[in-house]
Structure formats: structure tokens, C-alpha cells
Design an enzyme around this catalytic site. Structure first.
Site, PDB file in Angstrom:
ATOM      1  N   LEU A 107     -23.619   2.429  19.286  1.00 49.74           N
ATOM      2  CA  LEU A 107     -23.648   2.832  17.878  1.00 49.74           C
ATOM      3  C   LEU A 107     -25.025   2.785  17.220  1.00 49.74           C
ATOM      4  CD1 LEU A 107     -21.459   3.702  15.773  1.00 49.74           C
ATOM      5  CD2 LEU A 107     -21.849   1.470  14.751  1.00 49.74           C
TER       6      LEU A 107
ATOM      7  N   GLU B 117     -24.037   3.848  10.486  1.00 54.50           N
ATOM      8  CA  GLU B 117     -24.112   4.803   9.388  1.00 54.50           C
ATOM      9  C   GLU B 117     -25.250   4.441   8.427  1.00 54.50           C
ATOM     10  OE1 GLU B 117     -20.246   6.106   8.314  1.00 54.50           O
ATOM     11  OE2 GLU B 117     -20.791   6.239   6.211  1.00 54.50           O
TER      12      GLU B 117
ATOM     13  N   ARG C 103     -11.072   6.207   8.357  1.00 55.33           N
ATOM     14  CA  ARG C 103     -11.630   5.049   7.655  1.00 55.33           C
ATOM     15  C   ARG C 103     -13.012   5.368   7.108  1.00 55.33           C
ATOM     16  NH1 ARG C 103     -15.279   0.819   9.144  1.00 55.33           N
ATOM     17  NH2 ARG C 103     -15.540   1.530  11.280  1.00 55.33           N
TER      18      ARG C 103
ATOM     19  N   GLN D  90     -10.996   7.178  15.185  1.00 52.04           N
ATOM     20  CA  GLN D  90     -12.204   7.648  14.512  1.00 52.04           C
ATOM     21  C   GLN D  90     -13.353   7.867  15.490  1.00 52.04           C
ATOM     22  OE1 GLN D  90     -14.604   5.033  11.607  1.00 52.04           O
ATOM     23  NE2 GLN D  90     -13.875   6.779  10.429  1.00 52.04           N
TER      24      GLN D  90
ATOM     25  N   ARG E 286     -16.935  10.383   8.008  1.00 49.61           N
ATOM     26  CA  ARG E 286     -17.209  10.410   9.448  1.00 49.61           C
ATOM     27  C   ARG E 286     -16.517  11.533  10.196  1.00 49.61           C
ATOM     28  NH1 ARG E 286     -17.227   3.906  10.623  1.00 49.61           N
ATOM     29  NH2 ARG E 286     -19.202   3.623   9.556  1.00 49.61           N
TER      30      ARG E 286
ATOM     31  N   PHE F 296     -23.006   4.668   1.867  1.00 49.36           N
ATOM     32  CA  PHE F 296     -22.324   4.977   3.123  1.00 49.36           C
ATOM     33  C   PHE F 296     -21.538   6.265   2.913  1.00 49.36           C
ATOM     34  CE2 PHE F 296     -21.539   2.006   6.841  1.00 49.36           C
ATOM     35  CZ  PHE F 296     -22.770   1.392   6.759  1.00 49.36           C
TER      36      PHE F 296
ATOM     37  N   HIS G 136     -14.891   5.229  18.040  1.00 52.14           N
ATOM     38  CA  HIS G 136     -15.433   4.073  17.341  1.00 52.14           C
ATOM     39  C   HIS G 136     -14.388   3.131  16.779  1.00 52.14           C
ATOM     40  CE1 HIS G 136     -18.202   1.769  14.962  1.00 52.14           C
ATOM     41  NE2 HIS G 136     -17.681   2.166  13.828  1.00 52.14           N
TER      42      HIS G 136
ATOM     43  N   HIS H 205     -17.224   8.241  15.521  1.00 49.61           N
ATOM     44  CA  HIS H 205     -18.379   8.006  14.655  1.00 49.61           C
ATOM     45  C   HIS H 205     -19.418   9.062  14.976  1.00 49.61           C
ATOM     46  CE1 HIS H 205     -21.832   6.048  12.857  1.00 49.61           C
ATOM     47  NE2 HIS H 205     -21.059   5.090  12.355  1.00 49.61           N
TER      48      HIS H 205
HETATM   49  C1  LIG Z   1     -20.626  -1.202  17.044  1.00 48.06           C
HETATM   50  C2  LIG Z   1     -19.701  -1.353  15.857  1.00 48.06           C
HETATM   51  C3  LIG Z   1     -20.233  -1.409  14.570  1.00 48.06           C
HETATM   52  C4  LIG Z   1     -19.381  -1.545  13.464  1.00 48.06           C
HETATM   53  N1  LIG Z   1     -19.933  -1.583  12.217  1.00 48.06           N
HETATM   54  C5  LIG Z   1     -19.126  -1.727  11.137  1.00 48.06           C
HETATM   55  C6  LIG Z   1     -19.667  -1.830   9.827  1.00 48.06           C
HETATM   56  O1  LIG Z   1     -20.879  -1.843   9.624  1.00 48.06           O
HETATM   57  N2  LIG Z   1     -18.814  -1.940   8.780  1.00 48.06           N
HETATM   58  C7  LIG Z   1     -17.461  -1.945   8.960  1.00 48.06           C
HETATM   59  O2  LIG Z   1     -16.736  -2.032   7.980  1.00 48.06           O
HETATM   60  N3  LIG Z   1     -16.912  -1.894  10.198  1.00 48.06           N
HETATM   61  C8  LIG Z   1     -17.709  -1.789  11.283  1.00 48.06           C
HETATM   62  N4  LIG Z   1     -17.146  -1.740  12.536  1.00 48.06           N
HETATM   63  C9  LIG Z   1     -15.710  -2.022  12.699  1.00 48.06           C
HETATM   64  C10 LIG Z   1     -15.433  -3.519  12.513  1.00 48.06           C
HETATM   65  O3  LIG Z   1     -16.509  -4.263  13.016  1.00 48.06           O
HETATM   66  C11 LIG Z   1     -14.157  -3.982  13.213  1.00 48.06           C
HETATM   67  O4  LIG Z   1     -13.092  -3.133  12.898  1.00 48.06           O
HETATM   68  C12 LIG Z   1     -13.760  -5.404  12.803  1.00 48.06           C
HETATM   69  O5  LIG Z   1     -14.857  -6.282  12.879  1.00 48.06           O
HETATM   70  C13 LIG Z   1     -12.620  -5.900  13.674  1.00 48.06           C
HETATM   71  O6  LIG Z   1     -12.400  -7.258  13.445  1.00 48.06           O
HETATM   72  P1  LIG Z   1     -11.144  -7.981  14.103  1.00 48.06           P
HETATM   73  O7  LIG Z   1     -11.197  -9.391  13.652  1.00 48.06           O
HETATM   74  O8  LIG Z   1      -9.924  -7.195  13.812  1.00 48.06           O
HETATM   75  O9  LIG Z   1     -11.374  -7.872  15.690  1.00 48.06           O
HETATM   76  P2  LIG Z   1     -12.580  -8.278  16.677  1.00 48.06           P
HETATM   77  O10 LIG Z   1     -13.760  -8.774  15.971  1.00 48.06           O
HETATM   78  O11 LIG Z   1     -12.737  -7.123  17.602  1.00 48.06           O
HETATM   79  O12 LIG Z   1     -11.982  -9.505  17.489  1.00 48.06           O
HETATM   80  C14 LIG Z   1     -10.939  -9.357  18.434  1.00 48.06           C
HETATM   81  C15 LIG Z   1     -10.641 -10.703  19.055  1.00 48.06           C
HETATM   82  O13 LIG Z   1      -9.452 -10.606  19.822  1.00 48.06           O
HETATM   83  C16 LIG Z   1      -9.613 -11.287  21.050  1.00 48.06           C
HETATM   84  N5  LIG Z   1      -8.667 -10.700  22.020  1.00 48.06           N
HETATM   85  C17 LIG Z   1      -8.390  -9.391  22.231  1.00 48.06           C
HETATM   86  N6  LIG Z   1      -7.451  -9.255  23.187  1.00 48.06           N
HETATM   87  C18 LIG Z   1      -7.127 -10.511  23.591  1.00 48.06           C
HETATM   88  C19 LIG Z   1      -6.213 -11.028  24.563  1.00 48.06           C
HETATM   89  N7  LIG Z   1      -5.448 -10.241  25.317  1.00 48.06           N
HETATM   90  N8  LIG Z   1      -6.153 -12.375  24.716  1.00 48.06           N
HETATM   91  C20 LIG Z   1      -6.942 -13.201  23.969  1.00 48.06           C
HETATM   92  N9  LIG Z   1      -7.809 -12.753  23.045  1.00 48.06           N
HETATM   93  C21 LIG Z   1      -7.891 -11.424  22.858  1.00 48.06           C
HETATM   94  C22 LIG Z   1     -11.072 -11.132  21.383  1.00 48.06           C
HETATM   95  O14 LIG Z   1     -11.499 -12.160  22.247  1.00 48.06           O
HETATM   96  C23 LIG Z   1     -11.714 -11.235  19.987  1.00 48.06           C
HETATM   97  O15 LIG Z   1     -11.973 -12.582  19.669  1.00 48.06           O
HETATM   98  C24 LIG Z   1     -17.983  -1.613  13.657  1.00 48.06           C
HETATM   99  C25 LIG Z   1     -17.455  -1.573  14.935  1.00 48.06           C
HETATM  100  C26 LIG Z   1     -18.310  -1.403  16.031  1.00 48.06           C
HETATM  101  C27 LIG Z   1     -17.682  -1.289  17.391  1.00 48.06           C
END
Ligand SMILES: Cc1cc2nc3c(=O)[nH]c(=O)nc-3n(C[C@H](O)[C@H](O)[C@H](O)COP(=O)(O)OP(=O)(O)OC[C@H]3O[C@@H](n4cnc5c(N)ncnc54)[C@H](O)[C@@H]3O)c2cc1C
Length: 570
Positions: free
Chosen positions: A242, A245, A384, A230, A276, A117, A343, A232
Site C-alpha cells: 500500500l 491515500e 468504505r 475494496q 476509492r 482523504f 485492500h 485501493h
Molecule cells: C496496509 C493497510 C493500510 C491501512 N490504512 C488504513 C488507514 O489509514 N485508515 C483506515 O481507516 N484503515 C486503514 N486500513 C484498514 C484498517 O487498518 C483495518 O481494517 C483495521 O485495522 C482492522 O482492525 P481489526 O482489529 O479488525 O483487525 P486486525 O488488526 O487485522 O487484527 C486481526 C487479529 O486477529 C488475529 N487472528 C486472525 N485470525 C486468527 C485465528 N484464526 N486465530 C487467532 N487469531 C487470529 C490476528 O492475529 C490479529 O491479532 C489499512 C489496511 C491495510 C492493510
């Protein structure tokens, strides 16, 4: 007004990797815990992660190299104690996921496969084809269900109950019925993910509206490093969806309209696998200088044709599908068109390694925790590295879950009165009854387009000042909105109106932070200050919003460590 008050040891908001990992810890320790989420847990954005999760497993790799790459990638703004904790714990975290049932892609000899990566000294991203996030999210969801964690999905959390330096619970409503409830708990944890929807071209799920950020900020609590968003390098042209990467990790080449592999100019040693921020700026620069492709000349080519159908189908099947569906281009046969897309959010709710939310640079809020993308711990600093965030979310989520289990011995359930819900209830009433002339979708469209234009990959004092004015005007117009749906059942108009309010508030933090930071560091690039200024700005931004919406900015120290800041070349 009669609003039910539910009591728990801990309330977790968000069911992505961070929230689920914390819930698992709490439930296994016998604590009463509820997870509130506005989506079904498996729709959380974690499930969209394609590329991978970093851990230094290979003999030629090491935890120290992982730390170094992360700190260098962060343009030296990451807190090195937090980076050390993350990189040290990463191999065990991946094994832990594997033992719980996550099926990783493998090498011939049965070891977990790892792909290169951007910005890595050695291939370090473990993956499950190009569905890594979904595999991990399903695993965590199964495990939390097995333990019997309580989930309330399609519940919208609109506020925290914050009094006298203590968070005592949250206020929420059921999206299905619009019924309100108060969740009274000894500990509240936010794991609400990122906020890329503030930009027009972005890779994020519709739900990534950064609600938690402004909920916290409206109580006068700080947000950290919000100017670092960030971009992407490879979002599908036009939509920003997306292309992981992994596409470049597997060997994808970037070409401009002249067929030149232009990364030779910008990152001669790392080429397409530069970090990135650098690759996004290079792509945008090619477009600005007239070497773009596509009908509007606003994209460049990502060429994977030399990889062959077999490899693409084995390692990148989802990416191929996405490009066919949204662009009509088959990467097996022809180059696809991509451009930089908003991103990931490096900034967020400031926390220490244990996950305690900071009240200011020195003090903490009692009973309040955060982890995952909504938080800023800060392991990513100004930029990141790919595959470090799917790592961060469950790693810190689990750790914060353990912190809360310990803290519950001394935390008390603080009594709350149903009047704490008045703010949310009157906000909902106002939004439903308001008969103004402005539409939520138009205001949101204007915010997103102007953020991409004025606070995007390249920024200047003028563009940021212009954006501050635009946000102020949009906030005024927001007071005059009207929503069409007046019903109580699945009122998505209402939800989108509330979310737009959040987006307007936290976007101001991105722009004001960027305006004050007269330097270029990581993802924050100022044409008028095009180099890094460690003397003035090797500092974290702590920004506070007052009741009138004015933002005050302070700076706090970065936790430095064994890696001295040096020039960042690739
Ligand atoms: C398309 C894409 C591909 C990615 N690929 C990678 C990768 O390959 N490797 C990597 O390291 N990172 C990657 N990332 C980044 C990474 O996936 C995320 O940063 C990480 O998964 C975030 O996890 P989280 O648990 O913090 O939040 P999330 O998984 O976003 O979960 C957020 C939660 O909060 C809840 N929520 C939000 N607001 C409220 C509210 N007001 N009331 C109730 N519930 C709420 C939602 O329902 C959800 O359940 C990618 C991101 C994207 C967008």
C-alpha cells in the site's frame, strides 16, 4: 485424547485495534478475559494502517457531514443507524486514544492535524505521520498490558463451540507446540480482521486469511455482503503493497503514459480524491485502454515530486521508504508506479451495533460477538471511505466490550465436553498424514490469481461463473494436498494448509454474492450491469453455506435514515 479446558468470562480472538479495545473494557470491569491471537498483538494488521482516523473536529466540518460522506461513499448500502453511532462517537474516541497516550501529528496552534482523504467534504483524517495504525495499536497494547490482560499469542483458533444456538467457547492450538486446548467462556468475540489475501495483488498482511469467516459459515451461520471487496487505487506496481491515500491527500497526482492527469475525465470535481472504488476503476480503465506504464504497461504514475523533500519526509516518510525498497523509485525525485490492489473487506460476520452476531435476519446467536474488519455492522456498505476503518475497529471494539460486560450478568458458562475439539484434532491429523500430490502454495497461487482476474475490479456474469468453477475444482484438489513438515514445532506448513481451506470457503461467498448481484454498486462493478439498481438491490446479501459447500443467498433490508439514495457523482 486429553485436552485441557480453560474457563473465562470472555474469550477474544484477535489482538488488533478491535480486540484490544474490547479486552480493555472487560478487564477494567474486573472480568476474566483472555485474548487469543495467531500473531504477536503488535504484528496485527492494524499496525500497518498509514493514513489516518476520521473524526469531525474542524469548525467547518460536522458529524452530519461525516455521516453524509460515509453513506454516500457506501453507495447507500450502509446502515444509517450504525453510521450515525460511529460518526457521533468519533471525536470522543480520538480524544480517548489521545488521553491514553497516542501522539497525533499537530498543527502550529497545537490542535490535532487533519488531512483530506477520498470522498470527504472536509479534511477529517487525524494522523500520526504515516504510522497512524502503529501508534494507536501500541497505545492500546500498552493499556491492556497495564491492566494485566492475559494474552496467548501464537495460538491459532480453528473453531467455535456452537451448540443449540449458543457459542460456548473456542477450540485452538498453540502454534509453537501444536498442543490443543479448549477455551470455555460465557462470551466469545471475534476480532480477526480482513481477508484480502484471497487476491493475488493485495495490500494485506500474510495473516489476513479470513479464518473467522469460514469458521462461522461452516456452522451454517450467515455472512453478509461478501461480494464487496475494496480495491485501493494505489498499491505499488507488481506487489500491491500500500501507498496510503495520504499520498493523494497531500497532493499526489495520477498520470497515464501520455502524461495526462486522467482523473479529470472520471471525477472532475474531486480529481485524485474521488472515492476509492471510482479511482481504482479509472486506473484500471486507463491500463485496459493501453495507457499504462511500466514494463508490462499494467500500472500508472503517482507523481509527488512537486511536494518537495521536506513535506514528504515530514508526512510520508514510510511511503517513500517502501517505494525505494520495493520499486527502487524515490518519490522525491521521480514518479512511482502504482495499480489497484485488494485492500479491505466491507462484508463479514453480520452484527448489530451492540456487536451481537446474527443467526439470520431476525435472530441472534447467544454468547457470540464480533467487531472490526471481520464483522459487517454495516458502516461501510458497498464501499468504505479511507480512515473510517481505523475508526470503526476500536470504536465498535470498545462498544462491544461494554456490551459483553453488561451481558455477562445473564450469560452462563455452558459446560462443554472435550469431544468438541474432535473436528480440529482430526483435521490437523488428516492434513499432516495426507500423502497427496497437491501443494498448498500452488493451490493458493491459483486461487489468488484467478480471484484477481475474475472477481476483481471489473466483473461479468461469465467471469464470476468461471471463478465458481475454479473454486470448486480447487476445493476438490485441496482434498489431495500434502505438506512436507510433519513436525509439531512451529509447523507453518500446517497453518498455511488450514488457512487455505478457509480462503477457499469464503472466496466462494465473494463470487456467488457477486454473481447474484446484477448491478454495480460501490466496489462491486459488473460490466454487464453497469448501474445501480435500487429497486432490486438496495439490500444486504445474507449468504449461507450447506454441508456440501453450496451457497444459498437471501436479501435483507438496509437501515435507511435521513439520507435518501441519490445518484453518486464526484
Ligand atoms: C496496509 C493497510 C493500510 C491501512 N490504512 C488504513 C488507514 O489509514 N485508515 C483506515 O481507516 N484503515 C486503514 N486500513 C484498514 C484498517 O487498518 C483495518 O481494517 C483495521 O485495522 C482492522 O482492525 P481489526 O482489529 O479488525 O483487525 P486486525 O488488526 O487485522 O487484527 C486481526 C487479529 O486477529 C488475529 N487472528 C486472525 N485470525 C486468527 C485465528 N484464526 N486465530 C487467532 N487469531 C487470529 C490476528 O492475529 C490479529 O491479532 C489499512 C489496511 C491495510 C492493510
Amino acid at each position: 485424547m486429553s485436552i485441557p479446558i480453560h474457563q473465562y468470562d470472555a474469550v477474544i480472538v484477535g489482538a488488533g485495534l478491535a480486540g484490544l479495545a474490547a479486552a480493555r473494557e472487560l478487564k477494567s470491569a474486573g472480568k476474566s478475559v483472555v485474548v487469543l491471537t495467531k500473531l504477536h498483538p503488535l504484528r496485527s494488521h492494524s499496525g500497518a494502517a498509514q493514513g489516518g482516523i476520521n473524526a469531525a473536529f474542524a469548525a467547518e466540518d460536522s458529524v452530519e457531514l461525516h455521516e453524509f460522506d460515509t453513506v454516500k461513499g457506501s453507495d447507500y448500502l450502509a446502515d444509517q443507524d450504525a453510521v450515525e453511532f460511529m460518526c457521533k462517537t468519533a471525536p470522543e474516541l480520538v480524544r480517548w486514544m489521545e488521553k491514553m497516550g497516542a501522539v497525533f501529528s499537530r498543527n502550529e496552534d497545537g490542535t490535532i492535524a487533519q488531512r483530506p482523504f477520498g470522498g470527504q467534504s472536509h479534511p477529517r483524517a487525524c494522523y500520526a505521520k504515516d504510522r497512524t495504525g502503529l501508534t494507536l495499536l501500541q497505545t492500546m497494547f500498552e493499556q491492556t498490558n497495564r491492566l494485566g490482560v492475559d494474552f496467548l499469542d501464537e495460538w491459532y483458533v480453528a473453531d467455535i463451540v456452537y451448540e443449540d444456538g449458543v457459542v460456548k467457547g473456542v477450540v485452538a492450538y498453540d502454534i509453537k507446540t501444536s498442543e490443543s486446548a479448549i477455551f470455555n467462556a460465557k462470551a466469545v468475540m471475534f476480532a480477526t480482521g480482513g481477508y484480502g489475501r484471497a487476491f493475488k495483488i493485495n495490500s494485506n498482511a500474510h495473516a489476513n486469511t479470513g479464518d473467522a469467516l469460514s469458521i462461522v459459515a461452516r456452522h451454517g451461520l450467515p455472512l453478509e455482503d461478501m461480494e464487496f471487496v475494496q480495491f485501493h487505487p494505489t498499491g505499488l506496481a507488481g506487489t500491491g503493497i500500500l501507498m496510503s491515500e495520504a499520498a493523494r491527500g497531500e497532493g499526489g497526482k495520477l498520470l497515464n503514459s501520455k502524461g495526462e492527469r486522467f482523473m479529470e475525465k472520471y471525477a472532475p470535481s474531486k480529481m485524485e480524491l474521488g472515492p476509492r472504488d471510482l479511482v481504482s476503476r479509472s486506473i484500471t480503465q486507463e491500463v485496459l485502454e493501453g495507457r499504462g506504464v511500466g514494463p508490462d504497461k499494467d500500472a500508472v504514475y503517482l507523481d509527488m515530486t512537486h511536494l518537495g523533500e521536506e513535506l514528504i519526509m515530514e508526512r510520508l516518510p514510510e511511503l517513500r521508504d517502501l517505494a525505494i525498497t520495493f520499486l527502487g523509485l524515490d518519490m522525491v525525485k521521480e514518479p512511482i508506479m502504482i495499480a489497484a490492489t485488494a485492500h479491505y473487506s466491507m462484508g463479514g460476520v453480520p452484527v448489530n451495533i451492540a456487536g451481537n452476531v446474527k443467526k439470520n435476519a431476525k435472530e441472534f446467536v447467544t454468547g457470540f460477538y464480533a467487531a472490526g474488519e471481520c464483522s459487517c455492522v454495516s458502516v461501510h456498505g458497498a464501499n468504505r471511505l479511507g480512515a473510517n476503518s481505523v475508526l470503526e475497529a476500536p470504536l465498535f471494539g470498545r462498544h462491544v466490550g461494554k456490551t459483553i460486560v453488561k451481558d455477562l450478568d445473564k450469560l452462563k458458562l455452558m459446560e462443554i465436553n472435550e469431544s468438541v475439539a474432535e473436528g480440529m484434532v482430526s483435521q490437523i491429523k488428516r492434513l499432516i498424514e495426507n500423502n497427496g500430490a497437491e501443494k498448498v502454495s500452488s493451490l493458493r497461487g491459483e486461487l489468488q490469481a484467478s480471484m484477481t482476474e475474475n472477481a476483481g475490479v471489473f466483473r461479468t456474469k461469465e467471469s464470476l461463473e468461471k471463478q465458481i468453477k475454479i473454486i470448486k475444482e480447487l476445493k476438490e484438489r485441496y482434498k489431495n494436498i500434502r505438506i512436507e513438515d510433519k513436525s509439531k514445532v512451529y509447523n507453518t506448513d500446517l497453518q498455511e494448509a488450514i488457512e487455505l481451506g478457509h480462503m477457499l470457503d469464503f472466496s466462494a461467498f465473494i463470487v456467488e454474492g457477486g454473481l447474484m448481484r446484477n448491478e454495480s454498486r460501490g466496489a462491486h462493478f459488473r460490466n454487464d450491469y453497469d448501474s445501480r439498481d435500487d429497486k432490486k438491490f438496495l439490500k444486504h446479501t445474507f449468504a449461507y453455506m450447506d454441508k456440501e459447500g453450496n451457497i444459498k443467498i437471501e436479501y435483507t433490508d438496509v437501515s435507511l435514515g435521513k439520507f435518501e439514495p441519490e445518484a453518486r457523482t464526484y
